[in-house]
Design an enzyme around this catalytic site. Structure first.
Site, short mmCIF file in Angstrom:
data_model
loop_
_atom_site.label_atom_id
_atom_site.label_comp_id
_atom_site.label_asym_id
_atom_site.label_seq_id
_atom_site.Cartn_x
_atom_site.Cartn_y
_atom_site.Cartn_z
N LYS A 202 0.85 -1.21 0.00
CA LYS A 202 0.00 0.00 0.00
C LYS A 202 0.88 1.25 0.00
O LYS A 202 0.72 2.15 -0.81
CB LYS A 202 -0.93 -0.01 1.21
CG LYS A 202 -1.79 1.25 1.32
CD LYS A 202 -2.66 1.28 2.55
CE LYS A 202 -3.32 2.64 2.66
NZ LYS A 202 -4.10 2.82 3.91
N GLU A 208 10.92 -4.62 3.94
CA GLU A 208 11.00 -6.04 3.54
C GLU A 208 10.60 -6.21 2.07
O GLU A 208 11.29 -6.88 1.29
CB GLU A 208 10.05 -6.88 4.41
CG GLU A 208 10.41 -6.94 5.89
CD GLU A 208 9.75 -5.87 6.73
OE1 GLU A 208 9.60 -6.07 7.94
OE2 GLU A 208 9.38 -4.81 6.17
N GLY A 266 -4.42 -1.52 5.07
CA GLY A 266 -3.71 -2.69 4.59
C GLY A 266 -4.36 -3.99 5.05
O GLY A 266 -4.60 -4.91 4.27
N ARG A 267 -4.70 -4.05 6.32
CA ARG A 267 -5.28 -5.28 6.87
C ARG A 267 -6.74 -5.45 6.47
O ARG A 267 -7.38 -6.43 6.83
CB ARG A 267 -5.13 -5.29 8.40
CG ARG A 267 -5.74 -4.09 9.09
CD ARG A 267 -5.42 -4.07 10.57
NE ARG A 267 -5.92 -2.87 11.19
CZ ARG A 267 -5.24 -1.72 11.21
NH1 ARG A 267 -4.03 -1.64 10.65
NH2 ARG A 267 -5.76 -0.64 11.80
N GLU A 352 -3.91 -5.53 15.24
CA GLU A 352 -3.40 -4.26 14.69
C GLU A 352 -4.52 -3.21 14.68
O GLU A 352 -4.26 -2.02 14.74
CB GLU A 352 -2.83 -4.45 13.28
CG GLU A 352 -1.91 -3.32 12.84
CD GLU A 352 -1.26 -3.58 11.49
OE1 GLU A 352 -0.08 -3.97 11.45
OE2 GLU A 352 -1.96 -3.40 10.45
N HIS A 383 -4.26 -32.11 19.68
CA HIS A 383 -3.09 -32.89 20.09
C HIS A 383 -1.92 -31.95 20.39
O HIS A 383 -0.77 -32.37 20.41
CB HIS A 383 -2.73 -33.89 19.00
CG HIS A 383 -3.92 -34.72 18.59
ND1 HIS A 383 -4.33 -35.84 19.26
CD2 HIS A 383 -4.84 -34.52 17.61
CE1 HIS A 383 -5.42 -36.33 18.71
NE2 HIS A 383 -5.76 -35.55 17.70
N LYS A 499 10.34 0.25 13.30
CA LYS A 499 10.88 0.27 11.93
C LYS A 499 12.03 1.28 11.85
O LYS A 499 13.08 1.01 11.26
CB LYS A 499 9.78 0.65 10.94
CG LYS A 499 8.67 -0.35 10.78
CD LYS A 499 7.63 0.14 9.78
CE LYS A 499 6.39 -0.73 9.72
NZ LYS A 499 5.35 -0.22 8.79
O1 F6P Z 1 3.82 -2.38 9.62
C1 F6P Z 1 2.51 -2.67 9.58
C2 F6P Z 1 1.96 -2.46 8.19
O2 F6P Z 1 1.93 -1.13 7.86
C3 F6P Z 1 0.59 -3.10 8.04
O3 F6P Z 1 -0.44 -2.28 8.47
C4 F6P Z 1 0.56 -3.38 6.56
O4 F6P Z 1 -0.41 -4.31 6.23
C5 F6P Z 1 1.98 -3.88 6.33
O5 F6P Z 1 2.79 -3.12 7.23
C6 F6P Z 1 2.49 -3.74 4.94
O6 F6P Z 1 2.42 -2.41 4.52
P1 F6P Z 1 2.45 -2.03 2.96
O7 F6P Z 1 1.31 -2.70 2.30
O8 F6P Z 1 2.36 -0.55 2.94
O9 F6P Z 1 3.77 -2.53 2.41
#
Ligand code: F6P
Length: 539
Positions: A202, A208, A266-267, A352, A383, A499
């Site tokens: 987003k 990452e 995002g979520r 979140e 289990h 971060k």
């Molecule tokens: O760090 C949390 C977050 O911002 C989430 O809310 C989001 O889903 C995820 O990192 C990835 O963010 P993006 O889609 O901006 O890469």
């Protein structure tokens, strides 16, 4: 004394106290129609989810007090305002319009003078055209989603369910972590010419995802002997983002870019182009099924009066269970392997969203907010950790999720699977009384206290429609708890500091300074020194 700003919380909290001495055994004994009254069907004719919350430690009085809280907090009005595009995400001054992603195309929702539903359907049409083209071309064999959090968990969850009810000619992979072994293991199974990368972010600012996209780009360029800026290389990339400009600047050159919007969290983005990979793998029609499953719940939540609004009631039971600190956690136990990722998905959605301590007005909350969400598939969980759920001192609220039909499943084994789920829910609720008057050590070890709450959700058939409905039910439960706790369920400020610090630390451990900045605490500095001196193997 006013708890929160809502008077009604008073009664809800005293109900929690009063129900400490209640037992499900006597609640069922006192009302032979209890199960009937507290078992409802949600969804439209095509999407039916049976919801049984009768094994929640709740009675009619508590339910009435929760409905009074919903009225005082204007929960359904707020839900309507959210669906109409009001900037409910007050700290980011943004609407939260995930429901618009699956709204009927005839709907109109204005944001900044634009009808966002028209924007959504225009984008869906572009996505469908692209999906059909990629599927028809048969040029790509490997699909790799690069994204994290909401840009990973949603598409993965849909992919898992569609894989269990259908087949695809594509080999699909998901890369999220900055642990390079993840992308390396995936690239080792792909051939550059036949690989399409779906880079989902987003913000397009997530370390990452940017790092993994760079690795993918270099791997492709090396494998196909292409220039990093070549158009041919760009055809192996498709980007999904709310920030196309930043994506361009990031150096991830993609022949195709699809949009989501700042008003989609995002979520909450599973119903958007973020789910491009499973759409390509299984076809656009399956995704449309998913959207209609979600829409059936949205429309019902919005149009049903409180006392008959089961999704609202589930959210209110969450407020009682977690807001009144009755249970510290919610265990989500899907009794189908295809939903193995649902607990992970819901961890982000619930924790979140509602993992907050400050109300909308900036004051400290005075009721509990998000539970710890965890879980695992049944019967594996039986289990593993069910021992604790049955006899431990920590009582968790449990959600069981099952299906009457699972395509391709062995009918007899599926009967056993479902039987186990129903048995677990019953044993949690009613336990087993001690035999006769024996009170010796052995029987005490075998004592099953019961009175452990659970809700059972059962869909007729496992598939995209049911998955859509289940995800929407949880989204709206989160909304309800967030409103009565007066928190903003749509921001996530708490994730930023870590971060920033990670950026500083990785620059320093990768650098050559003899000592690390004293801005770090001594423990972190010590760990950084040890890590830096240990990470290079001795010559
Ligand atoms: O760090 C949390 C977050 O911002 C989430 O809310 C989001 O889903 C995820 O990192 C990835 O963010 P993006 O889609 O901006 O890469």
């Amino acid at each position: 004394m006013v708890v929160g700003n809502f008077q009604a919380w008073q009664k809800v909290l005293s109900d929690a106290k009063r129900l400490e001495s209640a037992s499900l055994t006597s609640l069922f004994a006192e009302d032979e129609f209890r199960a009937e009254k507290m078992t409802k069907l949600v969804g439209d004719g095509k999407t039916e989810i049976l919801v049984d919350y009768s094994k929640q430690v709740i009675d009619q009085e508590a339910l009435q007090n929760l409905l009074a809280l919903a009225t005082e907090a204007r929960v359904l009005e707020r839900f309507g305002e959210m669906c109409d595009g009001k900037p409910v995400n007050s700290t980011e001054n943004q609407p939260a319009l995930h429901t618009a992603l699956r709204a009927d195309s005839k709907t109109s929702i204005q944001v900044d003078g634009k009808n966002v539903v028209a924007q959504v359907h225009d984008e869906l049409a572009k996505v469908k055209k692209f999906v059909d083209a990629i599927r028809d071309q048969k040029r790509f064999k490997y699909l790799v989603n690069i994204g994290i959090g909401g840009s990973d968990l949603g598409p993965r969850l849909i992919h898992d369910v569609l894989s269990s009810v259908g087949t695809t000619d594509f080999r699909c992979f998901f890369v999220a972590n900055i642990d390079s072994s993840e992308i390396n293991a995936v690239l080792a199974q792909c051939t550059p010419e036949e690989t399409l990368f779906v880079v989902c972010s987003k913000s397009f600012g997530t370390a990452e995802t940017l790092a993994n996209a760079q690795v993918a780009k270099k791997w492709l360029a090396r494998g196909m002997n292409l220039d990093l800026a070549s158009q041919e290389l760009a055809e192996h990339f498709v980007v999904v983002t709310a920030n196309p400009a930043k994506a361009k600047d990031s150096g991830v050159v993609a022949a195709n870019t699809f949009e989501i919007w700042p008003w989609v969290g995002g979520r909450y983005s599973i119903a958007s182009a973020m789910s491009l990979l499973p759409m390509i793998a299984f076809g656009f029609a399956a995704f449309e099924e998913f959207l209609s499953g979600m829409r059936s719940i949205d429309e019902q939540m919005r149009s049903t009066k409180p006392e008959e609004n089961t999704v609202l009631i589930l959210g209110l039971i969450d407020a009682l269970n977690f807001g009144a600190a009755r249970y510290p956690s919610l265990a989500v136990l899907p009794y189908v392997s295809a939903l193995r990722l649902l607990p992970n998905y819901l961890q982000q959605l619930v924790m979140e969203s509602n993992g907050k301590s400050v109300r909308l007005d900036g004051s400290e909350v005075s009721v509990k907010t998000s539970p710890v969400v965890w879980g695992g598939v049944g019967t594996n969980s039986q289990h593993a950790f069910m021992q604790m759920l049955h006899q431990g001192t920590q009582v968790a609220a449990v959600d069981f999720i099952g299906f009457a039909r699972v395509p391709n499943a062995d009918a007899e084994m599926h009967d056993q699977l479902t039987a186990n789920m129903l048995a677990q829910a019953s044993v949690l609720a009613f336990g087993r009384a001690l035999q006769g008057s024996r009170n010796d050590a052995l029987s005490n070890h075998r004592k099953m206290a019961g009175n452990r709450p659970s809700t059972v959700l059962m869909a007729v058939e496992l598939g995209p429609r049911a998955l859509g409905a289940i995800v929407a039910i949880y989204e709206h439960r989160v909304f309800v708890h967030g409103v009565v706790a007066q928190i903003n369920s749509f921001d996530q400020w708490g994730v930023e500091l870590g971060k920033v610090l990670a950026g500083e630390i990785s620059a320093q451990v990768g650098g050559h300074e003899s000592s690390f900045s004293t801005s770090h605490d001594s423990s972190t500095r010590g760990l950084m020194s040890w890590y830096r001196s240990s990470r290079k193997p001795n010559k």
